[in-house]
Structures are given as structure tokens and as C-alpha cells.
Design a protein around this motif. Structure first.
Motif: not given
Ligand code: EPU
Length: 417
Positions: A209-224
Motif C-alpha cells: 500500500x502506497x505503491x502502484x501494486x498491492x498484494x493481499x493474501x486472503x484470510x478466513x476471518x479478520x478480528x477487532x
């Protein structure tokens, strides 16, 4: 409808503190839809768009509790509706930010198409195309985007145009997708980075984030999580321009100095000396203000949200400046009102030719959008005599307590109901 009555020509002096960034607060609120846990948000600005987003969330089933510091604790353990209705979306386009998170965590979303606005056509076709790439089934019916997905699947998507909320929507959606998502030609705004920071705190895996390319690895769930929203660089920039117009000097505290570099660079090029001390920036009327061309561009270029305010400054600069808007096609609605106050500006396609300095005189003027209202307030502060600004609700969408802050600096401003 509220109006602001401003008596111009009063020197501004002193210090104002910058509020949290509206455009970082809105995606942060939308991100609370990604978990059933409590998300503690600090430094939310007290502005109407934040209240509208809280209404959108409440409609979807969120429980939100205001914090004394202006923040909010938000918890969405159960969704009661999947719909962001037209009545809310038409007052705030950023409501479309609930599309990605709703779809990712709840598998369904129905969000009104925002339609055009004072800045131009502003479609959301790229948000839709990118979500389809992640496997969403999306139809457009009856003025609504109807989206469904059992579980989003990671993939690669390159934005044809840089889009801030598009990047944010997709980043949020991808956090819960199956597998890895790579987003190309992303918006690089500080608000995108702030959202990535919040999502990271919620357990998401996001890089770039902050560059042209963002990589996201998906998760089963997020928390607070607990998150403090970054300072508003546009609000800070607006007060710096006030300082450059009629300040002796004006100091803005609590700034993200790094995020403000493109604004500071442009003001300095026009002759405004900006002093930096820690997180405070200070500007006064320069010895010599010179017409300096401007071209808006996605970050790290000069922000379109500071174009109108800069144009007001240029009406007071010696010589000609050409202000070119490259982000939104119709973002010159303020020009007609500045002309009524005595400015010399000619629109030529996507550019405006401003000839200065001109003597501004108080007038009755009408705001057309948020940043246009800010530029008219600035013009009124610098003008001779009294101005009355109509449709202040535009200003209230994104500037926290502007008239109080201006009064602290010595301006003569009152709200007439
Ligand atoms: N665009 C498309 N298709 C899309 C999305 C965008 O063609 O699907 C085009 C737009 O029409 C525009 C350009 O891409 O010409 C950039 O628009 P962007 O999507 O970046 O704008 P946004 O995300 O809708 C945010 C801010 C705006 C700010 C712009 C540009 C929020 C909530 N809003 O809007 O803020 O002007 O980025 O920096 O973050 C404001 O605060 O006054 C304001 C308007």
C-alpha cells in the motif's frame, strides 16, 4: 438552510489543530463490516460525511457507540440488511465503500449507483469490473449494483485509471477472498495506506500500500482492532492557504508533514514560505506571491481536493497562472462565484487562466461542493467587505467546526440560520 456571513480583511493569527482525515475515516468505518468483533476508531472528524457513513452502517446492522474523543466503537456481529439505499448514497458517494466489505464477509450487497455529481460523471465501473475479476456476480438493475459471491477468489486486476475508493473497496474485498489478490495501478494516497494499516491490525495480510501494486493474501476471518485515523491533509492545506492569503501567521498543528509535501511544494513555488516545526506547519502572507501554474494529479501529485483553494490564492498572486484539473472533468464550479467576487479567471477546457492580483470584494455566493465552498470561504476572508456563503452544508460535510477554528484565528465569521 445555514449560511456563513464573513467580514473580510481581518488578519488571521494563531494556531488551529487539524482534525482526522475525512477520506481516511470513511473507508475505516466501512472496514468494520469485515469482522464481527469490535473495532475502535479514534480521531474521526466531527463532520457530516462521517455521520452519514455511521447511518449507512446502522442501516446494515452495525452497533456504533460514540467515544468522548470523537471516535467510535463499531461492531457488526449480525447483518440486518445488505442494502445501501439511494437516499443515503445520493448524499454521499463514498457509501459505495460498503460494497467490497459486504460482499466479502456476507456474500451479498445491494448498493445504489451514485450517479453524477458536481465534479462530473464519476462512474464506479472499475470497482465493479475488479470485483467481477474476484468472482463476484454483479448486475445493475433499477439504479442499484446487485452483487453476490459465495466466496471471492483472489486474482490479478490492473486499474485502468487510478481510483482512490476503487483501490480501497478492492483491498477490503480481497482481505477475505480465497487466495492471493494482486492489484495493479493502485491509488497511492496516504488514506489508502491508512486503510491498509487498519486492515493489517485486523489480521489482514497486505503488502505494497502506497505503491502502484498491492498484494493481499486472503484470510478466513479478520478480528477487532484499535486504530487512529491520520490527520486531514486537505483541511491542513486549506488553513495554510488562509495563512498565505491573510495570515500573520497561521499555524496548523498535528499535521502529517510527509503526506503534505505535494501541497507545501506548490505553495512554496508560488512564494509562500512554510515553516515546519515537528508536526506543525506555519504560513503567513509572503513578501511576494507570484502566479505559478498547477496541475492536479493522483498522489504523490498535487491533490484535486486542494485545487479550488489554490485558485483563490492565485487570484492574489502577481501575474498569470494556469490551473489544470486532470482528475475530475467538471471541477471548476467555483470559478463563476470567484468571478462575482472580482477575480479574473478564464476557463479553457480542463484549465483555468487566472490573472492576478485582483481586488476581491464581498458578495453573496453559493457553494456547489465541499472544496468549492472552502475556496469561497478563503476568498471571503481576503475580500473587502461582507460575503454571505449559501449552502454551507457542503462545507459541513468535510470541515470540522470551520467557523470556530477561523474565529480562533481572528476571523469575523458567523453562521446565519
Ligand atoms: N473513475 C472511473 N471509474 C471508477 C472510479 C473512478 O472512471 O470506477 C474516475 C473518476 O471519474 C475520476 C478518477 O477516476 O475521474 C478518480 O476518481 P477516484 O475514484 O479516485 O475518486 P473517489 O475515490 O470517488 C476520492 C475522494 C475524493 C477525491 C478523489 C480524488 C474519498 C471518500 N473521496 O474520491 O474526495 O477528490 O478521491 O483524489 O476518498 C473530497 O473530499 O472533497 C473528495 C471529492
Amino acid at each position: 438552510m445555514d449560511k456563513l456571513r464573513i467580514t473580510g480583511g481581518k488578519t488571521l493569527r494563531g494556531r488551529v489543530a487539524v482534525a482526522g482525515a475525512k477520506n481516511a475515516a470513511l473507508p475505516a468505518l466501512a472496514a468494520t463490516l469485515l469482522t464481527g468483533d469490535r473495532v475502535e476508531l479514534h480521531n474521526l472528524p466531527r463532520v457530516r460525511d462521517v455521520r452519514t457513513m455511521l447511518r449507512v452502517l446502522a442501516q446494515l446492522g452495525a452497533q456504533a457507540e460514540a467515544r468522548p474523543d470523537g471516535g467510535a466503537d463499531v461492531r457488526v456481529d449480525r447483518i440486518e440488511s445488505f442494502e445501501a439505499p439511494y437516499d443515503l448514497v445520493k448524499t454521499m458517494r463514498a457509501s459505495v465503500l460498503v460494497l467490497g466489505p459486504l460482499l466479502a464477509r456476507h456474500g451479498r450487497a445491494r448498493v445504489s449507483l451514485p450517479g453524477g455529481c458536481a465534479l462530473g460523471e464519476r462512474p464506479i465501473d472499475l470497482h465493479i469490473e475488479a470485483l467481477r475479476k474476484l468472482g463476484a456476480e454483479i448486475t445493475l438493475q433499477h439504479g442499484y449494483v446487485e452483487a453476490k459471491a459465495r466466496r471471492l477468489r483472489g486474482g490479478r486486476y490492473d486499474f485502468r485509471t487510478k481510483t482512490v475508493t476503487g483501490t480501497e473497496n478492492l483491498m477490503m474485498a480481497a482481505t477475505l477472498a480465497e487466495g492471493t489478490t494482486i492489484l495493479g495501478n493502485c491509488a497511492r494516497e496516504p488514506e489508502v495506506i491508512d486503510l491498509a494499516r487498519l486492515l493489517g491490525a485486523m489480521g489482514a495480510s497486505i503488502h505494497g500500500a502506497g505503491s502502484d501494486e498491492i498484494t493481499i493474501e486472503g484470510r478466513e476471518r479478520l478480528h477487532g482492532a484499535r486504530h487512529r485515523v491520520i490527520p486531514d491533509r486537505i483541511e491542513a492545506g486549506t488553513y495554510l492557504v488562509a495563512g498565505a492569503l491573510i495570515g500573520d501567521p497561521v499555524e496548523v498543528t498535528g499535521c502529517d508533514v510527509e503526506a503534505m509535501r505535494p501541497i507545501v511544494r506548490q505553495l512554496e513555488a508560488a512564494g509562500v514560505a512554510i515553516a515546519v516545526e515537528g508536526d506543525a506547519l506555519r504560513a503567513g502572507v509572503p513578501a511576494k506571491l507570484t502566479g505559478q501554474d498547477l496541475r492536479t494529479a493522483p498522489h504523490p501529485g498535487y491533490p484535486t481536493d486542494m485545487q479550488a483553494q489554490y485558485m483563490t490564492l492565485m487570484t492574489q498572486a502577481a501575474g498569470t497562472s494556469v490551473v489544470t484539473e486532470t482528475v475530475f472533468e467538471h471541477r471548476f464550479m467555483h470559478v463563476g462565484e470567484l468571478l462575482r467576487m472580482g477575480a479574473d479567471i478564464r476557463i479553457q477546457g480542463r484549465s483555468c487562466v487566472v490573472v492576478g492580483p485582483s481586488r476581491l470584494t464581498g458578495a453573496q455566493v453559493m457553494a456547489t461542493d465541499l472544496r468549492a465552498s472552502a475556496c469561497l470561504v478563503l476568498a471571503a476572508l481576503a475580500a473587502d467587505g461582507v460575503s454571505v456563503l449559501d449552502r454551507v452544508y457542503h462545507l459541513d460535510r468535510g470541515y470540522e467546526a470551520m467557523e470556530e477554528k477561523l474565529r480562533t484565528l481572528g476571523a469575523e465569521v458567523e453562521r446565519i440560520r
